[in-house]
Write an enzyme that holds these catalytic residues in place. Structure first.
Site, PDB file in Angstrom:
ATOM      1  N   HIS A 191       6.202 -26.321  19.332  1.00  0.00           N
ATOM      2  CA  HIS A 191       6.506 -25.118  20.117  1.00  0.00           C
ATOM      3  C   HIS A 191       7.087 -25.532  21.463  1.00  0.00           C
ATOM      4  CE1 HIS A 191       6.128 -21.334  22.192  1.00  0.00           C
ATOM      5  NE2 HIS A 191       5.954 -20.758  21.018  1.00  0.00           N
TER       6      HIS A 191
ATOM      7  N   GLY B 127       9.234 -14.373  25.263  1.00  0.00           N
ATOM      8  CA  GLY B 127       8.596 -13.579  26.311  1.00  0.00           C
ATOM      9  C   GLY B 127       9.549 -12.895  27.278  1.00  0.00           C
TER      10      GLY B 127
ATOM     11  N   GLU C 160      13.198 -20.679  17.549  1.00  0.00           N
ATOM     12  CA  GLU C 160      12.765 -19.939  18.731  1.00  0.00           C
ATOM     13  C   GLU C 160      13.597 -20.366  19.940  1.00  0.00           C
ATOM     14  OE1 GLU C 160       8.423 -18.340  18.404  1.00  0.00           O
ATOM     15  OE2 GLU C 160       8.371 -20.307  19.320  1.00  0.00           O
TER      16      GLU C 160
HETATM   17  P1  13P Z   1       6.988 -13.751  22.252  1.00  0.00           P
HETATM   18  O1  13P Z   1       6.969 -13.001  20.944  1.00  0.00           O
HETATM   19  O2  13P Z   1       5.886 -13.326  23.167  1.00  0.00           O
HETATM   20  O3  13P Z   1       8.335 -13.779  22.858  1.00  0.00           O
HETATM   21  O4  13P Z   1       6.631 -15.284  21.902  1.00  0.00           O
HETATM   22  C1  13P Z   1       7.316 -15.915  20.901  1.00  0.00           C
HETATM   23  C2  13P Z   1       6.654 -17.197  20.619  1.00  0.00           C
HETATM   24  O5  13P Z   1       6.672 -18.110  21.432  1.00  0.00           O
HETATM   25  C3  13P Z   1       5.951 -17.328  19.344  1.00  0.00           C
HETATM   26  O6  13P Z   1       5.598 -18.632  19.078  1.00  0.00           O
END
Ligand code: 13P
Length: 245
Positions: A94, A169, A163
Site C-alpha cells: 500500500h 482520500g 491505487e
Molecule cells: P480511500 O477509499 O479512502 O480513498 O482509500 C483508498 C485506499 O487507500 C484503500 O486501500
C-alpha cells in the site's frame, strides 16, 4: 466482484458490530457474487474472524513483516501469524506503507512469505501526482509490479490493486476512459511479462456511493479496494448494491 474494505488505522472492538448489516447483506442470494473482504487493523483481526465465521465474508491483514519465520522483531507480525489467526487475505505494498519505508525489495519478500502461507495477496501499486504529471505513470507502475513480483511463483493468488496515490482520500478519480485504458495496459503487462492468464485487477482511490455506478462500467475491473467508505456500513452497502444488479 471484490469489495475489499481497508480500515487502515481505524476501529476498535466496539466497531465490529457496525458490520452486522453487511453480514446480513452477504447472506442474500442477490449478492452472492460479492466477494467481501474486511482488512481491519491487527488489533481486531481475530474478532473479525470470529464475527464473520460461517459467513461468506473474509478477513485480511493490512501488511506484515517480511521475515517468514518467527523471530526477534519487536512490534511486528508476520504472514504466518496472520494465517494462524484465520485471515485469508493480506494487503501488501500500500502506498501508505511504501511511504513509511516499504521498499520494492521488502515488498517482494512480504508477497513471497504471504504466498507461502497461502494467503491471497492484495498487491497495491500506483503513481503519485508528480509522477503522473511527468508522464511517468506506467514506468512507475511497471517497476513496482516487476520488483514486487520478481522471482515469485504462484501468482494466481494475487489480486492487483491499482491505487493512484493522488486519488487516495482526495475525492479525485480518473475519468472512466483514462482509468480503463490504464487498467488494460496493466493487464497486458501482467499477461505478457508474468504469464498470468487472467489477472484480477481491482481499483482503489476515493471509491464512494456517488462514483461507483460509473466505475462499475469498467468491465475489466474485478472489484474495488475501499478505504474511508468501507468504515461506514451504510456507504459500503450502498457501494455493493449499486455495483450488483
Ligand atoms: P480511500 O477509499 O479512502 O480513498 O482509500 C483508498 C485506499 O487507500 C484503500 O486501500
Amino acid at each position: 466482484m471484490y469489495f475489499i474494505g481497508n480500515w487502515k488505522m481505524f476501529g476498535s472492538v466496539k466497531s465490529i458490530n457496525y458490520i452486522n448489516s453487511v453480514i446480513k447483506l452477504a447472506k442474500l442470494s442477490k449478492f452472492k457474487k460479492a466477494k467481501i473482504v474486511y482488512c481491519p487493523p491487527y488489533t481486531i483481526l481475530s474478532e473479525f474472524v470470529k464475527k464473520t465465521k460461517n459467513t461468506k465474508i473474509k478477513v485480511g491483514a493490512q501488511n506484515c513483516h517480511h521475515e517468514k519465520n518467527f523471530g526477534p522483531y519487536t512490534g511486528f507480525i508476520n504472514a504466518k501469524m496472520i494465517k494462524l489467526i484465520g485471515a485469508k487475505y493480506i494487503i501488501i505494498g500500500h502506498s501508505e506503507n511504501r511511504r513509511a519505508g516499504d521498499t520494492d525489495k521488502l515488498i517482494n519478500l512480504k508477497v513471497k512469505s504471504s504466498l507461502s502461507e497461502n494467503l491471497q495477496v492484495i498487491f497495491c501499486f500506483g503513481e503519485t501526482l508528480k509522477e503522473r504529471k511527468k508522464n511517468k505513470t506506467f514506468q512507475v507502475i511497471k517497476k513496482q509490479i516487476y520488483m514486487g513480483l520478481k522471482n515469485l511463483k504462484n501468482l494466481k493468488n494475487i489480486i492487483f490493486a491499482y491505487e493512484p496515490v493522488w486519488s487516495i482520500g482526495s475525492g479525485k478519480v480518473l475519468n472512466n476512459n483514462d482509468l480503463e485504458s490504464q487498467i488494460i495496459i496493466i493487464k497486458n503487462y501482467l499477461k505478457k511479462k508474468f504469464k498470468i492468464k487472467n489477472p484480477k485487477i481491482v481499483y482503489g482511490g476515493s471509491v464512494n456511493p456517488n462514483n461507483i455506478k460509473s466505475l462499475v462500467e469498467i468491465r475489466t475491473l474485478k472489484g474495488f479496494l475501499i478505504g474511508g467508505a468501507s468504515q461506514k456500513s451504510k456507504k459500503f452497502i450502498d457501494i455493493i448494491k449499486k455495483s450488483i444488479n
